[in-house]
Motif scaffolding. Sequence first.
Motif, PDB file in Angstrom:
ATOM      1  N   GLY A 192     127.800 -18.584  22.807  1.00 28.35           N
ATOM      2  CA  GLY A 192     126.833 -17.428  22.457  1.00 28.35           C
ATOM      3  C   GLY A 192     127.095 -16.928  23.158  1.00 28.35           C
ATOM      4  N   SER A 193     126.163 -15.189  22.527  1.00 23.07           N
ATOM      5  CA  SER A 193     126.229 -14.284  23.946  1.00 23.07           C
ATOM      6  C   SER A 193     125.373 -13.438  24.029  1.00 23.07           C
ATOM      7  CB  SER A 193     127.400 -13.024  22.521  1.00 23.07           C
ATOM      8  OG  SER A 193     128.202 -13.290  22.840  1.00 23.07           O
ATOM      9  N   LEU A 194     124.440 -12.820  24.935  1.00 23.14           N
ATOM     10  CA  LEU A 194     123.851 -12.210  25.209  1.00 23.14           C
ATOM     11  C   LEU A 194     124.023 -10.793  26.659  1.00 23.14           C
ATOM     12  CD1 LEU A 194     121.155 -14.353  27.220  1.00 23.14           C
ATOM     13  CD2 LEU A 194     120.491 -13.134  24.836  1.00 23.14           C
ATOM     14  N   ARG A 195     123.138  -9.781  26.358  1.00 25.31           N
ATOM     15  CA  ARG A 195     123.832  -8.518  26.932  1.00 25.31           C
ATOM     16  C   ARG A 195     122.312  -8.339  27.973  1.00 25.31           C
ATOM     17  NH1 ARG A 195     123.396  -2.378  24.855  1.00 25.31           N
ATOM     18  NH2 ARG A 195     125.452  -1.521  26.265  1.00 25.31           N
ATOM     19  N   THR A 253     116.191 -11.989  35.384  1.00 23.98           N
ATOM     20  CA  THR A 253     115.535 -11.963  34.187  1.00 23.98           C
ATOM     21  C   THR A 253     116.061 -13.291  33.976  1.00 23.98           C
ATOM     22  OG1 THR A 253     116.137 -11.245  31.868  1.00 23.98           O
ATOM     23  CG2 THR A 253     117.477 -10.809  33.157  1.00 23.98           C
ATOM     24  N   GLN A 254     115.380 -14.211  32.824  1.00 27.89           N
ATOM     25  CA  GLN A 254     115.978 -15.800  32.930  1.00 27.89           C
ATOM     26  C   GLN A 254     116.700 -15.850  31.749  1.00 27.89           C
ATOM     27  OE1 GLN A 254     114.933 -18.803  34.717  1.00 27.89           O
ATOM     28  NE2 GLN A 254     116.541 -19.456  33.910  1.00 27.89           N
ATOM     29  N   VAL A 255     118.083 -16.567  32.035  1.00 22.19           N
ATOM     30  CA  VAL A 255     118.920 -17.173  31.237  1.00 22.19           C
ATOM     31  C   VAL A 255     119.117 -18.518  31.255  1.00 22.19           C
ATOM     32  CG1 VAL A 255     121.045 -16.089  30.499  1.00 22.19           C
ATOM     33  CG2 VAL A 255     119.942 -14.804  31.008  1.00 22.19           C
ATOM     34  N   THR A 256     118.641 -18.392  29.599  1.00 23.65           N
ATOM     35  CA  THR A 256     118.690 -20.020  29.825  1.00 23.65           C
ATOM     36  C   THR A 256     119.951 -20.311  28.438  1.00 23.65           C
ATOM     37  OG1 THR A 256     116.683 -20.566  29.825  1.00 23.65           O
ATOM     38  CG2 THR A 256     117.095 -22.606  28.707  1.00 23.65           C
ATOM     39  N   VAL A 257     121.058 -21.267  28.854  1.00 28.50           N
ATOM     40  CA  VAL A 257     121.977 -21.551  28.006  1.00 28.50           C
ATOM     41  C   VAL A 257     121.998 -23.142  27.557  1.00 28.50           C
ATOM     42  CG1 VAL A 257     123.943 -22.017  26.808  1.00 28.50           C
ATOM     43  CG2 VAL A 257     123.539 -20.027  28.886  1.00 28.50           C
ATOM     44  N   SER A 258     121.339 -23.356  25.861  1.00 30.64           N
ATOM     45  CA  SER A 258     120.770 -24.654  25.767  1.00 30.64           C
ATOM     46  C   SER A 258     120.767 -25.141  24.568  1.00 30.64           C
ATOM     47  CB  SER A 258     119.572 -25.317  26.370  1.00 30.64           C
ATOM     48  OG  SER A 258     119.062 -26.285  26.286  1.00 30.64           O
ATOM     49  N   LEU A 260     116.599 -17.416  25.815  1.00 30.69           N
ATOM     50  CA  LEU A 260     117.449 -18.458  25.629  1.00 30.69           C
ATOM     51  C   LEU A 260     118.724 -18.606  24.576  1.00 30.69           C
ATOM     52  CD1 LEU A 260     117.529 -21.559  25.177  1.00 30.69           C
ATOM     53  CD2 LEU A 260     115.640 -21.483  23.858  1.00 30.69           C
ATOM     54  N   VAL A 261     120.351 -19.142  24.516  1.00 30.42           N
ATOM     55  CA  VAL A 261     121.031 -18.249  23.788  1.00 30.42           C
ATOM     56  C   VAL A 261     121.741 -20.368  23.493  1.00 30.42           C
ATOM     57  CG1 VAL A 261     122.034 -18.180  25.154  1.00 30.42           C
ATOM     58  CG2 VAL A 261     123.172 -17.945  23.048  1.00 30.42           C
ATOM     59  N   GLN A 262     122.302 -20.341  22.012  1.00 34.03           N
ATOM     60  CA  GLN A 262     122.916 -22.178  22.115  1.00 34.03           C
ATOM     61  C   GLN A 262     124.151 -21.229  23.155  1.00 34.03           C
ATOM     62  OE1 GLN A 262     123.056 -22.418  18.054  1.00 34.03           O
ATOM     63  NE2 GLN A 262     120.769 -23.852  18.299  1.00 34.03           N
TER      64      GLN A 262
END
Length: 124
Positions: A16-19, A118-123, A11-13
Motif C-alpha cells: 500500500g501507500s501513505l503520504r 508519526t507512526q507508520v505500521t505496515v502489516s 496502518l497500511v497493508q
Amino acid sequence: QVQLVESGGGLVQPGGSLRLSCAASGRTFNSYGMGWFRQAPGKEREFVAAISRSGGHTYYGDSVKGRFTISRDRAENMMYLQMNNLKPEDTAVYYCAATLLAGSSLRQRDYAYWGQGTQVTVSS
C-alpha cells in the motif's frame, strides 16, 4: 527557529501507500534543508530522504529508493514523503527534521530541529 509537526501516519497493508506531511511554522522555512528519518522498535534512527533548500536536489536511503518520494511546497511551508509499495520493514516512527545546510544532509547530527514523529505500521 522552526517548529515541525508530522501527520499522515497510520496502518497500511503491504504494497500500500501513505503520504506523510510535515508542517513547518515560522517565516524561515525556506532557509532550511529538510529531511525524513525513521526509527523502528529496537533500532537506531536512520536516514530516509532529504531535500535541499531550493527543492532542486533530493537524496534517498538505499532501502527506500524507487519507492519513496520527498517533496516540499515552499509557498505552503510543507514537506511531504510519498511512500509507495510499503513493506513490513518500513514500520517505524517517521520524523521530519530541518537543517541550516542548504543542500540538506544525510546525517542526523546536522539537523537542529525535529518534529515529534508519526507512526507508520505496515502489516496485513
